[in-house]
Structures are given as structure tokens and as C-alpha cells.
Design a protein around this motif. Structure first.
Motif, mmCIF file in Angstrom:
data_model
loop_
_atom_site.group_PDB
_atom_site.id
_atom_site.type_symbol
_atom_site.label_atom_id
_atom_site.label_comp_id
_atom_site.label_asym_id
_atom_site.label_seq_id
_atom_site.Cartn_x
_atom_site.Cartn_y
_atom_site.Cartn_z
ATOM 1 N N CYS A 185 0.851 4.302 -2.672
ATOM 2 C CA CYS A 185 0.738 5.707 -2.275
ATOM 3 C C CYS A 185 1.889 6.537 -2.846
ATOM 4 O O CYS A 185 1.688 7.672 -3.303
ATOM 5 C CB CYS A 185 0.711 5.822 -0.758
ATOM 6 N N ILE A 187 0.837 -1.204 0.000
ATOM 7 C CA ILE A 187 0.000 0.000 0.000
ATOM 8 C C ILE A 187 0.868 1.248 0.000
ATOM 9 O O ILE A 187 0.554 2.236 -0.681
ATOM 10 C CB ILE A 187 -0.949 -0.010 1.211
ATOM 11 N N TYR A 188 1.977 1.219 0.734
ATOM 12 C CA TYR A 188 2.895 2.363 0.724
ATOM 13 C C TYR A 188 3.462 2.580 -0.668
ATOM 14 O O TYR A 188 3.572 3.727 -1.142
ATOM 15 C CB TYR A 188 4.020 2.114 1.739
ATOM 16 N N LEU A 214 -2.939 8.244 5.436
ATOM 17 C CA LEU A 214 -3.782 7.067 5.197
ATOM 18 C C LEU A 214 -3.787 6.162 6.424
ATOM 19 O O LEU A 214 -4.842 5.662 6.835
ATOM 20 C CB LEU A 214 -3.278 6.303 3.978
ATOM 21 N N ARG A 215 -2.617 5.932 7.019
ATOM 22 C CA ARG A 215 -2.551 5.109 8.232
ATOM 23 C C ARG A 215 -3.419 5.689 9.336
ATOM 24 O O ARG A 215 -4.144 4.953 10.029
ATOM 25 C CB ARG A 215 -1.108 4.999 8.735
ATOM 26 N N GLU A 221 3.524 0.644 9.986
ATOM 27 C CA GLU A 221 4.601 1.415 9.378
ATOM 28 C C GLU A 221 5.440 0.489 8.506
ATOM 29 O O GLU A 221 5.422 -0.729 8.669
ATOM 30 C CB GLU A 221 5.502 2.031 10.451
ATOM 31 N N THR A 222 6.187 1.074 7.610
ATOM 32 C CA THR A 222 7.118 0.302 6.787
ATOM 33 C C THR A 222 8.544 0.557 7.260
ATOM 34 O O THR A 222 8.797 1.436 8.080
ATOM 35 C CB THR A 222 6.991 0.685 5.309
ATOM 36 N N ARG A 228 10.253 6.108 5.423
ATOM 37 C CA ARG A 228 9.838 6.742 4.168
ATOM 38 C C ARG A 228 10.830 6.363 3.069
ATOM 39 O O ARG A 228 11.347 7.206 2.337
ATOM 40 C CB ARG A 228 9.769 8.263 4.330
ATOM 41 N N ASP A 253 -0.290 10.681 0.750
ATOM 42 C CA ASP A 253 0.428 10.672 2.020
ATOM 43 C C ASP A 253 0.091 9.384 2.773
ATOM 44 O O ASP A 253 -1.023 9.205 3.284
ATOM 45 C CB ASP A 253 0.012 11.890 2.853
ATOM 46 N N TYR A 254 1.058 8.478 2.849
ATOM 47 C CA TYR A 254 0.819 7.174 3.480
ATOM 48 C C TYR A 254 0.534 7.321 4.975
ATOM 49 O O TYR A 254 -0.329 6.627 5.519
ATOM 50 C CB TYR A 254 2.014 6.252 3.260
ATOM 51 N N ASN A 255 1.236 8.225 5.643
ATOM 52 C CA ASN A 255 1.008 8.396 7.075
ATOM 53 C C ASN A 255 -0.399 8.909 7.359
ATOM 54 O O ASN A 255 -1.025 8.513 8.350
ATOM 55 C CB ASN A 255 2.051 9.333 7.680
#
Length: 359
Positions: A197, A193-194, A207-208, A221-222, A345, A203-205
């Protein structure tokens, strides 16, 4: 009661140190790594590398690194002098079917499980950086006989917040493996998913934050990929008995994610990698995908510096890294095409970077 902890790596030492506080003077540790034994002796711990020093042990707590097929566990069992009536608790994560092999191993020595000796499986659980000890969370316990289970209850019930008893020891074996493989798949899903994005400029964060507002969902988190010893090893354990396209695909997806980080940088760059410990907040370089990333970037023709708040510059240099603070002394000049990689990131390169001006 005399207690011996077998295997004094991260998990085993955590258990050993905890028990030393609870049973002062009654606990000894054993490890085949002589340097580890010498190190712990200098710190004042009662440890040995010689199984002949271990006599009349009442409780054996097995925490060696498993190996591919449990070979380290069986190597230890082969050296132990077992007294009738003693309890053997296997805490190492095991390939499914290993406890049956342990029972057969003991039978070959003339020991009947449940009468001559008591055998249980209590797979360790600990989230380093969250839990203080391996006894801070409920533990699963399985055994071949009720007598073995009762022996296990007597030892562990005062030590852990709860015992989850299972009627089939194979459930205990699978429970830890499945826990870690579930985590593996959750991480891979986050990586996928990251990556989407990053491609879409989302913005993945954020989305989280949106997704995790639902109390039964957690989008993780990744990092640099799935590292550490446990998750990749336990994926191999489960795949050896459960042939699944989902599990195969998860391994492939994590490899692709790690390759993407390297491909996006290209070659001939000056790169700063921020964070090389195997996971955030844990000072350990073993099984670190951050270390693997540095090697892969250098193999691609890049010059790589690192920084990590958990390590001093001297510690990083001794591990073979270029340290960011050294860049000024290497006459590299302004790095117009330099990039910074952040572990949470990893697909969002900061460009340009001028290492010699400081960060």
C-alpha cells in the motif's frame, strides 16, 4: 493449601498477584532475580529467592522464562523440594517435547507421575492491554494420566472461565506455540500488505476497515516489526520441529520490513521516533523493536529523539534515549531534513520536521 508461583516476571507476577487475592496468606512466590525479590518485598508481597524457604507446598505453578530449551524450567525443578501428592502445573510456553522430559526428570528423582506426584501443562494465555489477568480467558489443560488431569481440574476450574481438556499433552504444548506463531504470520502478512500500500499510495487503514468488515477476517495493524519475547521465541520453538518454508519466509519478511524502515530514513537525518514500548499501551521496553529501531537509526548515522506517552521524559533519559523536549537545549537549530516516524505508520515518514518549533 499452600501455593507457590515459580518465576515472577510479567506473566508469573500477574498470576501471583491474582492468586494472592484469591488465596490470601496461602501464596508465596520465588524468583532467582534478587533485585526482583527485593522490589516485591518492598511492595509487601510474600516472596523469596531461596527454595529452602518453600516447604510442604501443595501446588507448584511454574512460570519461569522458558529459555532456549527449557533450561530455566529444569533449573527450578532441580531446586524444588517436592512433597508426595503435590501438583506441578507448568504454565510456561514450552518447546515441543518438554513435558516428556519433565516426566523423565521426575522419574529420575523416584517420583511416578499420576501416583507420587501430579503433573499438568496449562500454558498461560494473556493479551496485555486487553486481559487483566492470566485467568481471564479459557485455558488448555493436558496431562499424562487421568489422575493428573483430575487434580488440574480441581485447581483451575474455579479460577478460569473454561478449561479446554486435551487427551494428548503434546497438544497442550503445541497449542500455545501455534497460537503465537499464527499471530506472527498474521502480523507479517499485515506488514507485507502495508508495504505494498505504501508503494502504491493506497490508504492502508482504509483497506483494513474494508477488509475487516467481514466478520471472520482480521487484517492487523503494523508496528516497528514483531517484538516482545513470546512471538519470536515461539517461532523458534516451532521451527525446531516443523521445517517449513512458510515459517522461514515469515521470519525473513519481518526482518526485511524492519530493515526497510531504516533504509527509507537513510543517514545524516534528525529523526523523531514516536513510541518505543514493546507494544502499544504496554509500558515495557524489554524486547522492543522500537528500541531496536532507535539503535539501528543511530548506527546508520542519524540523530534520534523519542517520545512515548507511557513514559516520562526522565524515564526515557534513564533508559539512554534523547528525549524530544531536550532538542531545544542542544542548539540543533531548525531541522529542515528531519523526519517523524509513527509506529502504526512506519513507512510513511513525515517530512520536513522542525523539532525546535515543537510538535
Amino acid at each position: 493449601m499452600k501455593i507457590c508461583v515459580v518465576g515472577l516476571g510479567n506473566i508469573g507476577f500477574n498470576l501471583f498477584a491474582f492468586l494472592c487475592q484469591r488465596f490470601a496468606g496461602d501464596v508465596i512466590g520465588v524468583d532467582v532475580n534478587e533485585r526482583r525479590v527485593d522490589e516485591l518485598r518492598r511492595q509487601g508481597y510474600r516472596v523469596t529467592g531461596d527454595y529452602r524457604d518453600l516447604t510442604e507446598i501443595d501446588v507448584w505453578l511454574m512460570a519461569p522464562s522458558t529459555g532456549n530449551q527449557g533450561e530455566n524450567l529444569f533449573a527450578a525443578l532441580g531446586q524444588m523440594v517436592l512433597c508426595p501428592g503435590s501438583l506441578i502445573s507448568v504454565e510456561s510456553t514450552l518447546p515441543p517435547g518438554t513435558m516428556r522430559r519433565v516426566r523423565e526428570f521426575l522419574a529420575e528423582k523416584g517420583l511416578t507421575v499420576g501416583t507420587d506426584i501430579y503433573l499438568i501443562h496449562v500454558p498461560h494465555r494473556v493479551m496485555f492491554g486487553v486481559d487483566k489477568t492470566v485467568c481471564d480467558t479459557p485455558r488448555v489443560i493436558g496431562a499424562f494420566t487421568e489422575a493428573c488431569l483430575e487434580k488440574g481440574r480441581q485447581f483451575y476450574a474455579p479460577l478460569v472461565p473454561g478449561l479446554v481438556e486435551v487427551s494428548d499433552i503434546r497438544v497442550a504444548e503445541l497449542s500455545k506455540v501455534v497460537e503465537n506463531v499464527k499471530r506472527y504470520i498474521d502480523v507479517v502478512f499485515a506488514e507485507e500488505i502495508y508495504g505494498y500500500c505504501a508503494d502504491q499510495g493506497v490508504d492502508y487503514n482504509e483497506l483494513r476497515r474494508a477488509v475487516n468488515s467481514k466478520n471472520n477476517v482480521e487484517l492487523l495493524e503494523t508496528d516497528w516489526g514483531i517484538g516482545g519475547e513470546c512471538l519470536p521465541k515461539d517461532m523458534r520453538f516451532l521451527r525446531s520441529v516443523c521445517h517449513s518454508t512458510l515459517l522461514e519466509g515469515a521470519e525473513q519478511a519481518d526482518r526485511q520490513y524492519r530493515s526497510r524502515i531504516v533504509r527509507q530514513v537513510g543517514s545524516g537525518k534528525k529523526v523523531l521516533v514516536r513510541g518505543v514500548s514493546y507494544k502499544t499501551g504496554v509500558k515495557d521496553l524489554k524486547h522492543s523493536r522500537g528500541v531496536d529501531l532507535v539503535s539501528a537509526l543511530e548506527a546508520a548515522g542519524n540523530t534520534v529523539w523519542v517520545e512515548d506517552p507511557l513514559f516520562t521524559a526522565a524515564e526515557l533519559r534513564s533508559a539512554g534515549f534523547r528525549v524530544k523536549d531536550d532538542q531545544e537545549n542542544e542548539n540543533e537549530g531548525s531541522v529542515a531534513d528531519g523526519v517523524v516516524l509513527e509506529r502504526q505508520r512506519a513507512l510513511e515518514m513525515e517530512l520536513p520536521l522542525e523539532l525546535d518549533n515543537g510538535l
